[in-house]
Design a protein around this motif. Structure first.
Motif, PDB file in Angstrom:
ATOM      1  N   SER A  27       0.817  -1.222   0.000  1.00 54.08           N
ATOM      2  CA  SER A  27       0.000   0.000   0.000  1.00 54.08           C
ATOM      3  C   SER A  27       0.848   1.268   0.000  1.00 54.08           C
ATOM      4  CB  SER A  27      -0.920   0.015   1.230  1.00 54.08           C
ATOM      5  OG  SER A  27      -0.172   0.245   2.426  1.00 54.08           O
ATOM      6  N   LEU A  28       2.147   1.115   0.312  1.00 53.01           N
ATOM      7  CA  LEU A  28       3.012   2.290   0.343  1.00 53.01           C
ATOM      8  C   LEU A  28       3.251   2.807  -1.069  1.00 53.01           C
ATOM      9  CD1 LEU A  28       5.686   1.131   2.947  1.00 53.01           C
ATOM     10  CD2 LEU A  28       3.713   2.624   3.330  1.00 53.01           C
ATOM     11  N   PRO A  29       3.379   4.122  -1.224  1.00 53.06           N
ATOM     12  CA  PRO A  29       3.592   4.672  -2.562  1.00 53.06           C
ATOM     13  C   PRO A  29       5.020   4.498  -3.039  1.00 53.06           C
ATOM     14  CG  PRO A  29       3.622   6.414  -0.937  1.00 53.06           C
ATOM     15  CD  PRO A  29       3.263   5.155  -0.193  1.00 53.06           C
ATOM     16  N   SER A  30       5.205   4.616  -4.345  1.00 51.90           N
ATOM     17  CA  SER A  30       6.541   4.701  -4.913  1.00 51.90           C
ATOM     18  C   SER A  30       7.047   6.123  -4.702  1.00 51.90           C
ATOM     19  CB  SER A  30       6.502   4.373  -6.406  1.00 51.90           C
ATOM     20  OG  SER A  30       6.040   3.052  -6.598  1.00 51.90           O
ATOM     21  N   PRO A  31       8.375   6.325  -4.764  1.00 52.39           N
ATOM     22  CA  PRO A  31       8.893   7.691  -4.603  1.00 52.39           C
ATOM     23  C   PRO A  31       8.324   8.615  -5.668  1.00 52.39           C
ATOM     24  CG  PRO A  31      10.668   6.080  -4.500  1.00 52.39           C
ATOM     25  CD  PRO A  31       9.454   5.334  -4.945  1.00 52.39           C
ATOM     26  N   THR A  32       8.018   9.834  -5.280  1.00 51.49           N
ATOM     27  CA  THR A  32       7.528  10.814  -6.241  1.00 51.49           C
ATOM     28  C   THR A  32       8.697  11.509  -6.915  1.00 51.49           C
ATOM     29  OG1 THR A  32       7.448  12.515  -4.539  1.00 51.49           O
ATOM     30  CG2 THR A  32       5.441  11.232  -4.904  1.00 51.49           C
ATOM     31  N   HIS A  33       8.458  11.971  -8.109  1.00 52.25           N
ATOM     32  CA  HIS A  33       9.499  12.710  -8.814  1.00 52.25           C
ATOM     33  C   HIS A  33       9.655  14.080  -8.169  1.00 52.25           C
ATOM     34  CE1 HIS A  33      12.023  14.239 -11.989  1.00 52.25           C
ATOM     35  NE2 HIS A  33      11.201  15.267 -12.171  1.00 52.25           N
ATOM     36  N   ARG A  34      10.848  14.406  -7.787  1.00 48.07           N
ATOM     37  CA  ARG A  34      11.093  15.669  -7.106  1.00 48.07           C
ATOM     38  C   ARG A  34      11.056  16.830  -8.091  1.00 48.07           C
ATOM     39  NH1 ARG A  34      15.871  14.368  -2.652  1.00 48.07           N
ATOM     40  NH2 ARG A  34      14.599  13.067  -1.309  1.00 48.07           N
ATOM     41  N   THR A  35      10.245  17.779  -7.795  1.00 51.66           N
ATOM     42  CA  THR A  35      10.142  18.968  -8.636  1.00 51.66           C
ATOM     43  C   THR A  35      10.969  20.112  -8.080  1.00 51.66           C
ATOM     44  OG1 THR A  35       8.185  19.682  -7.417  1.00 51.66           O
ATOM     45  CG2 THR A  35       7.825  18.323  -9.369  1.00 51.66           C
ATOM     46  N   GLY A  36      11.528  19.940  -6.896  1.00 56.22           N
ATOM     47  CA  GLY A  36      12.290  21.004  -6.257  1.00 56.22           C
ATOM     48  C   GLY A  36      11.415  21.819  -5.328  1.00 56.22           C
ATOM     49  N   PRO A  37      12.038  22.658  -4.499  1.00 60.41           N
ATOM     50  CA  PRO A  37      11.273  23.463  -3.543  1.00 60.41           C
ATOM     51  C   PRO A  37      10.290  24.390  -4.246  1.00 60.41           C
ATOM     52  CG  PRO A  37      13.632  23.525  -3.061  1.00 60.41           C
ATOM     53  CD  PRO A  37      13.489  22.870  -4.387  1.00 60.41           C
ATOM     54  N   VAL A  38       9.149  24.556  -3.623  1.00 60.42           N
ATOM     55  CA  VAL A  38       8.153  25.495  -4.129  1.00 60.42           C
ATOM     56  C   VAL A  38       8.647  26.923  -3.875  1.00 60.42           C
ATOM     57  CG1 VAL A  38       5.792  26.328  -3.850  1.00 60.42           C
ATOM     58  CG2 VAL A  38       6.277  23.870  -3.754  1.00 60.42           C
ATOM     59  N   PRO A  39       8.611  27.784  -4.893  1.00 55.40           N
ATOM     60  CA  PRO A  39       9.110  29.157  -4.699  1.00 55.40           C
ATOM     61  C   PRO A  39       8.332  29.896  -3.606  1.00 55.40           C
ATOM     62  CG  PRO A  39       8.788  28.675  -7.032  1.00 55.40           C
ATOM     63  CD  PRO A  39       8.171  27.541  -6.266  1.00 55.40           C
ATOM     64  N   VAL A  40       9.046  30.779  -2.924  1.00 60.61           N
ATOM     65  CA  VAL A  40       8.451  31.595  -1.867  1.00 60.61           C
ATOM     66  C   VAL A  40       8.558  33.058  -2.274  1.00 60.61           C
ATOM     67  CG1 VAL A  40       8.592  32.273   0.554  1.00 60.61           C
ATOM     68  CG2 VAL A  40       9.058  29.911  -0.109  1.00 60.61           C
ATOM     69  N   ALA A  41       7.469  33.755  -2.228  1.00 59.01           N
ATOM     70  CA  ALA A  41       7.455  35.165  -2.613  1.00 59.01           C
ATOM     71  C   ALA A  41       8.275  35.994  -1.627  1.00 59.01           C
ATOM     72  CB  ALA A  41       6.020  35.676  -2.663  1.00 59.01           C
ATOM     73  N   ASP A  42       8.920  37.039  -2.150  1.00 61.04           N
ATOM     74  CA  ASP A  42       9.737  37.906  -1.297  1.00 61.04           C
ATOM     75  C   ASP A  42       8.915  38.500  -0.154  1.00 61.04           C
ATOM     76  OD1 ASP A  42      11.911  37.409  -2.894  1.00 61.04           O
ATOM     77  OD2 ASP A  42      11.718  39.251  -4.073  1.00 61.04           O
ATOM     78  N   GLY A  43       7.678  38.831  -0.443  1.00 59.99           N
ATOM     79  CA  GLY A  43       6.830  39.431   0.586  1.00 59.99           C
ATOM     80  C   GLY A  43       6.574  38.487   1.741  1.00 59.99           C
ATOM     81  N   GLU A  44       6.471  37.206   1.452  1.00 62.91           N
ATOM     82  CA  GLU A  44       6.245  36.224   2.520  1.00 62.91           C
ATOM     83  C   GLU A  44       7.460  36.149   3.435  1.00 62.91           C
ATOM     84  OE1 GLU A  44       5.719  31.397   2.993  1.00 62.91           O
ATOM     85  OE2 GLU A  44       4.871  32.373   1.206  1.00 62.91           O
ATOM     86  N   TYR A  45       8.649  36.138   2.840  1.00 55.74           N
ATOM     87  CA  TYR A  45       9.863  36.060   3.647  1.00 55.74           C
ATOM     88  C   TYR A  45      10.026  37.326   4.490  1.00 55.74           C
ATOM     89  CZ  TYR A  45      14.696  35.036   4.939  1.00 55.74           C
ATOM     90  OH  TYR A  45      15.842  34.772   5.649  1.00 55.74           O
ATOM     91  N   THR A  46       9.711  38.464   3.923  1.00 56.70           N
ATOM     92  CA  THR A  46       9.787  39.722   4.666  1.00 56.70           C
ATOM     93  C   THR A  46       8.839  39.709   5.863  1.00 56.70           C
ATOM     94  OG1 THR A  46      10.357  40.935   2.645  1.00 56.70           O
ATOM     95  CG2 THR A  46       9.525  42.229   4.505  1.00 56.70           C
ATOM     96  N   SER A  47       7.659  39.141   5.663  1.00 56.75           N
ATOM     97  CA  SER A  47       6.697  39.033   6.763  1.00 56.75           C
ATOM     98  C   SER A  47       7.218  38.138   7.879  1.00 56.75           C
ATOM     99  CB  SER A  47       5.359  38.494   6.238  1.00 56.75           C
ATOM    100  OG  SER A  47       4.790  39.383   5.309  1.00 56.75           O
ATOM    101  N   VAL A  48       7.893  37.045   7.490  1.00 55.12           N
ATOM    102  CA  VAL A  48       8.476  36.150   8.486  1.00 55.12           C
ATOM    103  C   VAL A  48       9.542  36.877   9.301  1.00 55.12           C
ATOM    104  CG1 VAL A  48       9.960  34.127   8.768  1.00 55.12           C
ATOM    105  CG2 VAL A  48       7.955  33.994   7.298  1.00 55.12           C
ATOM    106  N   LEU A  49      10.409  37.620   8.623  1.00 56.46           N
ATOM    107  CA  LEU A  49      11.450  38.371   9.336  1.00 56.46           C
ATOM    108  C   LEU A  49      10.836  39.353  10.323  1.00 56.46           C
ATOM    109  CD1 LEU A  49      13.971  39.126   6.438  1.00 56.46           C
ATOM    110  CD2 LEU A  49      14.184  37.404   8.241  1.00 56.46           C
ATOM    111  N   HIS A  50       9.793  40.011   9.903  1.00 54.80           N
ATOM    112  CA  HIS A  50       9.120  40.957  10.797  1.00 54.80           C
ATOM    113  C   HIS A  50       8.527  40.236  12.008  1.00 54.80           C
ATOM    114  CE1 HIS A  50       6.940  44.553  12.021  1.00 54.80           C
ATOM    115  NE2 HIS A  50       5.853  43.800  12.146  1.00 54.80           N
ATOM    116  N   ALA A  51       7.942  39.072  11.770  1.00 56.21           N
ATOM    117  CA  ALA A  51       7.310  38.315  12.853  1.00 56.21           C
ATOM    118  C   ALA A  51       8.337  37.776  13.847  1.00 56.21           C
ATOM    119  CB  ALA A  51       6.490  37.168  12.282  1.00 56.21           C
TER     120      ALA A  51
END
Length: 382
Positions: A27-51
């Motif tokens: 029942s376990l899945p086969s490995p998925t094809h890696r697409t790489g990290p999902v991009p993160v918008a600059d505004g999201e990272y700026t919000s994290v720094l502020h938080a």
């Protein structure tokens, strides 16, 4: 007749258990094809720094807390080493009680204070509290102390399965969060009000941060350094680690329990004749993050375990003042049973070299199992 019936019953139970195991495995899945990290918008990272800006002091006070009997090695030591090297805050390691802090899967250290002693010295609390994964998510001392620190305004950061400890303290109620892929289903089952955020190595919500698996402690700490002291200081810290860039992007689908992962773990677990014990000679001034990653990785192969040794039995002091307690006493003259040597200067490179050494000794599937446990996107060098 009775013995025969009992034998047949036991045989039947064994066959059913085997069948259930086969059905589970298929029942376990086969490995998925890696697409790489999902991009993160600059505004999201700026919000994290502020938080993550220091909530109280100009030079923050950061407490790293663990239980004495089993706190995750890398979760505890990497934040300490990275933050102390950066010198942007006062950093103190804590334990729930007096005595050694036994890390898992390897190493033993001594914390600088107990949580009770910390409270006596710092009645207004810490600016940040870092919470590693622990063998017990319901330690009453830890849970009460975390609630108290949050009430005093500390930002709480759960590393890896430390999110389960935060949830136990009620700190993830109606918050966005993430955790190590292996514990995700259990966390969301037990705490239904958590809002899981996929494809992020860390998530920050209203004074509480969580990360994915073990190696996420490195980019999380670099982000915290940037929030405290700016990008240039974080870049310097990253270069000392061997990390040129970092971000919150993550490929969550690439980390899950798959048939190859389960097969390798089962094969290695049953290969009792291949089991090895390595000895790591503790050296004064050692880089805490590099030491943690080496000991952690080699202890997750299901084929090897790591013990430590010091020359005279006294604590060995790391580069940033962490007392390391050895399992054995003596000098390893003949190098027999020693871990394969790697460069301990830049921890990110140390991890890559260690995974390559594991692949050379046990095969790439075993190295991949280790990388999966560390939630590290590794591929064997060609």
């Amino acid at each position: 007749m009775t013995c025969r019936i009992l034998l047949l019953a036991l045989t039947g139970i064994g066959a059913l258990a085997l069948l259930a195991g086969v059905i589970w495995f298929l029942s376990l899945p086969s490995p998925t094809h890696r697409t790489g990290p999902v991009p993160v918008a600059d505004g999201e990272y700026t919000s994290v720094l502020h938080a993550l800006k220091p909530p109280k002091r100009k030079r923050p006070l950061i407490a790293i807390v663990g239980i004495n009997d089993a706190t995750e090695t890398t979760d505890y030591l990497v934040p300490y080493g990275v933050l102390r090297n950066a010198d942007v805050a006062d950093v103190v390691t804590l334990s729930t009680g007096d005595g050694p802090v036994r890390l898992y899967p390897a190493l033993t250290v001594r914390a600088q204070a107990t949580v009770a002693q910390f409270d006596q010295r710092n009645p207004q609390g810490a600016d940040y509290v870092i919470v590693p994964a622990m063998s017990r998510d319901d330690d009453p001392t830890v849970l009460a102390w975390l609630r108290s620190q949050r009430e005093k305004g500390a930002i709480i950061i759960g590393i890896c399965a430390g999110a389960k400890v935060l949830a136990g303290a009620g700190l993830l109620e109606n918050r966005r969060a993430t955790t190590h892929w292996y514990y995700l289903k259990t966390l969301l089952r037990d705490y239904k009000n958590i809002r899981y955020v996929p494809d992020r190595r860390w998530v920050v919500d209203d004074g509480v941060a969580t990360t994915t698996g073990i190696t996420a402690s490195i980019p999380m700490m670099l982000t915290l350094i940037e929030a405290i002291a700016g990008r240039d200081k974080a870049q310097q810290a990253g270069e000392s680690l061997g990390v040129a860039q970092w971000h919150a992007g993550h490929d969550s689908q690439a980390f899950q329990l798959t048939r190859p992962f389960a097969l390798t773990v089962m094969k290695n677990t049953m290969s009792f004749w291949r089991k090895e014990q390595f000895t790591l000679q503790l050296q004064p001034g050692v880089n805490e993050a590099a030491l943690a990653l080496v000991a952690d990785a080699w202890s997750r192969t299901y084929l090897s375990r790591v013990t430590t040794r010091s020359i005279n039995g006294n604590p060995v002091v790391s580069g940033n003042g962490m007392p390391l307690l050895a399992d054995q006493t003596g000098d390893q003259q003949d190098n027999n049973g020693a871990l394969p040597s790697v460069d301990m200067t830049h921890p990110a490179d140390t991890l890559k070299q260690t995974l390559e050494a594991i692949a050379a000794r046990y095969g790439a599937p075993t190295a991949q199992v280790v990388a999966m446990q560390l939630e590290y996107p590794w591929r064997k060098a060609r």
